[in-house]
Structure formats: C-alpha cells, structure tokens
Design a protein around this motif. Structure first.
Motif, mmCIF file in Angstrom:
data_model
loop_
_atom_site.group_PDB
_atom_site.id
_atom_site.type_symbol
_atom_site.label_atom_id
_atom_site.label_comp_id
_atom_site.label_asym_id
_atom_site.label_seq_id
_atom_site.Cartn_x
_atom_site.Cartn_y
_atom_site.Cartn_z
ATOM 1 N N GLN A 5 -5.595 -8.648 0.808
ATOM 2 C CA GLN A 5 -4.886 -9.003 2.034
ATOM 3 C C GLN A 5 -3.568 -9.699 1.687
ATOM 4 O O GLN A 5 -3.536 -10.628 0.888
ATOM 5 N N GLY A 6 -2.471 -9.203 2.264
ATOM 6 C CA GLY A 6 -1.170 -9.807 2.037
ATOM 7 C C GLY A 6 -0.491 -9.413 0.736
ATOM 8 O O GLY A 6 0.639 -9.811 0.480
ATOM 9 N N LYS A 7 -1.149 -8.638 -0.091
ATOM 10 C CA LYS A 7 -0.564 -8.183 -1.354
ATOM 11 C C LYS A 7 0.217 -6.892 -1.116
ATOM 12 O O LYS A 7 -0.062 -6.136 -0.193
ATOM 13 N N VAL A 8 1.178 -6.640 -1.998
ATOM 14 C CA VAL A 8 1.979 -5.431 -1.928
ATOM 15 C C VAL A 8 1.691 -4.596 -3.170
ATOM 16 O O VAL A 8 1.845 -5.077 -4.297
ATOM 17 N N ALA A 9 1.279 -3.356 -2.941
ATOM 18 C CA ALA A 9 0.940 -2.447 -4.039
ATOM 19 C C ALA A 9 1.922 -1.281 -4.060
ATOM 20 O O ALA A 9 2.048 -0.543 -3.080
ATOM 21 N N VAL A 10 2.616 -1.127 -5.187
ATOM 22 C CA VAL A 10 3.488 0.021 -5.411
ATOM 23 C C VAL A 10 2.690 1.014 -6.252
ATOM 24 O O VAL A 10 2.235 0.668 -7.349
ATOM 25 N N ILE A 11 2.535 2.232 -5.738
ATOM 26 C CA ILE A 11 1.764 3.252 -6.441
ATOM 27 C C ILE A 11 2.633 4.499 -6.550
ATOM 28 O O ILE A 11 2.959 5.130 -5.541
ATOM 29 N N THR A 12 3.014 4.843 -7.769
ATOM 30 C CA THR A 12 3.832 6.043 -7.950
ATOM 31 C C THR A 12 2.934 7.279 -7.881
ATOM 32 O O THR A 12 1.747 7.226 -8.196
ATOM 33 N N GLY A 13 3.513 8.375 -7.434
ATOM 34 C CA GLY A 13 2.745 9.618 -7.330
ATOM 35 C C GLY A 13 1.540 9.463 -6.428
ATOM 36 O O GLY A 13 0.447 9.919 -6.755
ATOM 37 N N SER A 14 1.750 8.822 -5.270
ATOM 38 C CA SER A 14 0.598 8.447 -4.443
ATOM 39 C C SER A 14 0.416 9.282 -3.188
ATOM 40 O O SER A 14 -0.374 8.925 -2.326
ATOM 41 N N SER A 15 1.081 10.415 -3.085
ATOM 42 C CA SER A 15 0.957 11.203 -1.859
ATOM 43 C C SER A 15 -0.271 12.103 -1.838
ATOM 44 O O SER A 15 -0.683 12.575 -0.786
ATOM 45 N N ARG A 16 -0.866 12.339 -3.006
ATOM 46 C CA ARG A 16 -2.042 13.220 -3.043
ATOM 47 C C ARG A 16 -2.872 12.917 -4.289
ATOM 48 O O ARG A 16 -2.467 12.155 -5.163
ATOM 49 N N GLY A 17 -4.037 13.520 -4.345
ATOM 50 C CA GLY A 17 -4.900 13.415 -5.521
ATOM 51 C C GLY A 17 -5.328 11.999 -5.857
ATOM 52 O O GLY A 17 -5.667 11.214 -4.973
ATOM 53 N N ILE A 18 -5.307 11.690 -7.131
ATOM 54 C CA ILE A 18 -5.744 10.377 -7.610
ATOM 55 C C ILE A 18 -4.867 9.275 -7.028
ATOM 56 O O ILE A 18 -5.372 8.222 -6.628
ATOM 57 N N GLY A 19 -3.568 9.507 -6.965
ATOM 58 C CA GLY A 19 -2.671 8.500 -6.412
ATOM 59 C C GLY A 19 -2.999 8.160 -4.970
ATOM 60 O O GLY A 19 -2.980 6.990 -4.576
ATOM 61 N N ARG A 20 -3.301 9.171 -4.181
ATOM 62 C CA ARG A 20 -3.686 8.930 -2.791
ATOM 63 C C ARG A 20 -4.986 8.122 -2.729
ATOM 64 O O ARG A 20 -5.100 7.186 -1.935
ATOM 65 N N ALA A 21 -5.946 8.469 -3.562
ATOM 66 C CA ALA A 21 -7.218 7.732 -3.578
ATOM 67 C C ALA A 21 -6.989 6.261 -3.951
ATOM 68 O O ALA A 21 -7.616 5.363 -3.373
ATOM 69 N N ILE A 22 -6.103 6.018 -4.892
ATOM 70 C CA ILE A 22 -5.780 4.632 -5.272
ATOM 71 C C ILE A 22 -5.142 3.914 -4.085
ATOM 72 O O ILE A 22 -5.515 2.775 -3.767
#
Length: 130
Positions: A5-22
């Motif tokens: 809660q309140g944290k900011v997560a930057v996830i590259t390659g996150s539109s599909r697959g493993i990145g989306r799941a993360i």
C-alpha cells in the motif's frame, strides 16, 4: 493493510505475460503501478484496465528498454507522477533463439542492450527516487 500500500512499482515489459502477472500481483497488494510497454499498445491498455479494476493507480508509459534515454524517461515519468519509486522490476527482455554459431553480433548487442545495459541504466536512474 495490503503489503505494498502506497508503494510505487515500476515494471518494465509489463503489458503481457510474466510482466503483467507481476504487475497484477503488486496491484493486488496495493502498489501504484508504472506499466511499461514498447510495441503492443492494445495489450498495454487491456492490462491498464485490469490493474485499475484491481484498484491500482496506473501510469502507462511506452519506452524501449534498449534505448537508455527512453529507460531514463520512464523513471523520470514515474518520479514526476508519483514522487518516488519503491520497487523496480526489470522484466523486459528479448533474444535471438538460435545456435551460437548462427548468432549475429547485432542480435547479441540488442539482447545485451535490453537485458543487461537497461538494468544498469534503470538502477542508476531509479536510486535518487528511492
């Protein structure tokens, strides 16, 4: 209370697959998500909607992790939008799936730019926001 809660997560390659799941995992735990894609805007928009349905604030940002300036721009946008970055997941990756005897130098260079150099650039650019 949710774990992120309140944290900011930057996830590259996150539109599909493993990145989306993360991204979905962090969203379920309360994180605000910086959703990165390079080509497939339709998939990115679908993922954005799914994350918003989980209650997450989402910043959608197109950037090629093989380009150091675009990687820096991604982090700058995250910092500007949310004021901080708590979590960095470098999920974007690519490679040429062929025997080493057939691998071209430009294919190797592209893989190294996206898979390894981007991690260095992202880490260095993210540190001041953490």
């Amino acid at each position: 209370m949710k774990r992120f809660q309140g944290k900011v997560a930057v996830i590259t390659g996150s539109s599909r697959g493993i990145g989306r799941a993360i991204a979905e995992h962090f969203a379920k735990e309360g994180a605000r998500i910086v959703l990165n894609f390079v080509r497939n805007e339709e998939a990115a928009r679908e993922t954005e909607k799914a994350l918003q349905a989980l209650g997450a604030e989402v910043l959608l940002f197109q950037a090629n992790m093989g380009n150091p300036k675009e990687a820096q721009d991604l982090i700058a946008a995250a910092g500007k939008e949310f004021g901080k970055v708590n979590i960095l997941v470098h999920n974007a990756a690519l490679g040429a799936f062929k025997p080493v005897s057939q691998l071209r130098i430009n294919q190797w260079d592209l893989s190294m730019d996206v898979n390894t150099k981007a991690l260095l650039v992202l880490s260095q650019t993210t540190l001041p926001w953490m």
